[in-house]
Enzyme design. Structure first.
Site, PDB file in Angstrom:
ATOM      1  N   LYS A   1      51.264  55.037  37.313  1.00  0.00           N
ATOM      2  CA  LYS A   1      49.923  55.571  37.098  1.00  0.00           C
ATOM      3  C   LYS A   1      48.787  54.374  36.626  1.00  0.00           C
ATOM      4  O   LYS A   1      47.684  54.466  37.285  1.00  0.00           O
ATOM      5  CB  LYS A   1      50.196  56.731  36.282  1.00  0.00           C
ATOM      6  CG  LYS A   1      50.743  58.320  36.936  1.00  0.00           C
ATOM      7  CD  LYS A   1      51.240  58.822  35.773  1.00  0.00           C
ATOM      8  CE  LYS A   1      52.148  60.043  36.433  1.00  0.00           C
ATOM      9  NZ  LYS A   1      52.715  60.986  35.462  1.00  0.00           N
TER      10      LYS A   1
ATOM     11  N   GLN B   1      52.747  62.278  29.340  1.00  0.00           N
ATOM     12  CA  GLN B   1      53.789  62.272  30.455  1.00  0.00           C
ATOM     13  C   GLN B   1      55.119  63.305  30.033  1.00  0.00           C
ATOM     14  O   GLN B   1      55.281  63.396  28.698  1.00  0.00           O
ATOM     15  CB  GLN B   1      54.462  60.876  30.537  1.00  0.00           C
ATOM     16  CG  GLN B   1      55.433  60.866  31.551  1.00  0.00           C
ATOM     17  CD  GLN B   1      55.085  61.071  32.774  1.00  0.00           C
ATOM     18  OE1 GLN B   1      53.958  60.706  33.327  1.00  0.00           O
ATOM     19  NE2 GLN B   1      55.883  61.525  33.840  1.00  0.00           N
TER      20      GLN B   1
ATOM     21  N   ASP C   1      45.930  66.811  34.328  1.00  0.00           N
ATOM     22  CA  ASP C   1      46.929  67.204  35.111  1.00  0.00           C
ATOM     23  C   ASP C   1      46.870  68.557  35.275  1.00  0.00           C
ATOM     24  O   ASP C   1      47.734  69.237  36.180  1.00  0.00           O
ATOM     25  CB  ASP C   1      48.139  67.250  33.846  1.00  0.00           C
ATOM     26  CG  ASP C   1      49.126  66.153  34.111  1.00  0.00           C
ATOM     27  OD1 ASP C   1      49.421  65.863  35.209  1.00  0.00           O
ATOM     28  OD2 ASP C   1      49.877  65.689  32.994  1.00  0.00           O
TER      29      ASP C   1
HETATM   30  N1  GUN Z   1      56.361  64.497  34.592  1.00  0.00           N
HETATM   31  C1  GUN Z   1      56.979  64.573  35.859  1.00  0.00           C
HETATM   32  N2  GUN Z   1      55.709  64.959  36.706  1.00  0.00           N
HETATM   33  C2  GUN Z   1      54.692  64.997  35.922  1.00  0.00           C
HETATM   34  C3  GUN Z   1      53.277  65.424  36.124  1.00  0.00           C
HETATM   35  O1  GUN Z   1      52.826  65.538  37.209  1.00  0.00           O
HETATM   36  N3  GUN Z   1      52.361  65.043  34.895  1.00  0.00           N
HETATM   37  C4  GUN Z   1      53.046  64.968  33.634  1.00  0.00           C
HETATM   38  N4  GUN Z   1      52.088  64.734  32.839  1.00  0.00           N
HETATM   39  N5  GUN Z   1      54.210  64.674  33.524  1.00  0.00           N
HETATM   40  C5  GUN Z   1      55.354  64.766  34.455  1.00  0.00           C
END
Ligand code: GUN
Length: 282
Positions: free
Chosen positions: A49, A93, A116
């Site tokens: 990211k 996350q 998110d």
């Molecule tokens: N863990 C797996 N997929 C995601 C996501 O789309 N966002 C976040 N914050 N954590 C994740």
């Protein structure tokens, strides 16, 4: 033989366009990530990211907390980022370590910075048909289908999985796009009889190669959200080799939905920066 829905190529194009739009905007969007604990897969996703941020000229910071951090400490970190005017988007996350109350942390994120889209406010807006921030994986799937000109109105869509990050929001997005939507899950009886009737199948179950050719109708569009690590290999929820013989279109793993998720996170962060620059949204 199915057309391969190339999420990698589409996401690359969209990231290029996004970088140009950010450069022309005069804005300096900034994303903050919060990583709790030392799960290697989560650390890898967070790094990816930040790499994407760099590519599109979004500034980024990461806050790492130890695996034994309390819910209060994670919430306090999120609140500090909520109050920081230099930060436009916040991503915690997931999954969080077992001792941390995930719901409390998700609800601590300001809905205005929730890139998110997991805050109940944003999920509620999505389900009411007036989305603001939409979870990145489902939104990325919709973008991918649109890029390939796949029509959804009036078509039968079956979503397998009911998680808040994929199953539920993709069902809402498909419904908002006028598809006729069925959500299936672990308690669904005779799953294959439901999926076989679908024009579009979204597989978000978390079980490697769970969806087989017998479960897919001739000419269906199959979207594989699975990211199962098996003996060092990344496997989808769909048995790609057999299903591609029956489907009209299919996303590969890797290179399908995954890259679209990250591109959408970048788009959401720029959208957050633009909204915050214009004052409160109506
Ligand atoms: N863990 C797996 N997929 C995601 C996501 O789309 N966002 C976040 N914050 N954590 C994740």
């Amino acid at each position: 033989m199915a057309v391969i829905l190339d999420g990698k190529a589409v996401s690359e194009r969209r990231l290029e366009l996004l970088r140009e739009a950010i450069d022309e905007s005069g804005l300096s969007p900034r994303l903050a990530t919060v990583l709790v604990g030392d799960d290697p897969a989560s650390a890898l996703y967070v790094r990816m990211k930040h790499q994407a941020c760099e590519r599109v000229h979004i500034g980024s910071i990461n806050v790492t907390l130890p695996a034994d951090a309390t819910t209060a400490r994670v919430v306090e970190t999120v609140r500090r980022l909520n109050a920081d005017p230099e930060i436009n988007g916040i991503l915690v996350q997931l999954p969080l370590p077992a001792g941390v109350d995930e719901e409390a942390v998700i609800e601590a994120v300001s809905p205005a910075k929730d890139v998110d889209g997991f805050h109940p406010c944003n999920l509620g807006r999505l389900f009411s048909g007036r989305p603001r921030y939409t979870p990145c994986t489902p939104a990325g799937i919709m973008t991918l289908l649109a890029e390939y000109g796949i029509d959804l109105a009036g078509r039968r869509a079956v979503v397998v999985g009911r998680s808040i990050d994929v199953g539920r929001p993709i069902a809402a997005l498909l419904l908002n796009a006028d598809a006729t939507v069925t959500i299936c899950h672990s308690r669904t009886k005779d799953l294959a009889s439901v999926t076989r009737e679908a024009d579009i199948v979204v597989a978000a179950v978390g079980k490697p190669r769970f969806i087989t050719a017998e479960m897919i109708g001739e000419g269906a569009v199959v979207v594989d959200v699975g990211t199962n690590r098996v003996e060092g290999r990344l496997l989808g929820d769909v048995d790609f080799d057999s299903v591609r013989e029956r489907a009209a279109a299919i996303t590969p793993v890797p290179g399908g939905v995954g890259p679209m998720t990250i591109a959408t996170l970048m788009e959401n962060t720029f959208a957050a920066a633009r909204r915050q620059a214009c004052g409160p949204a109506p």
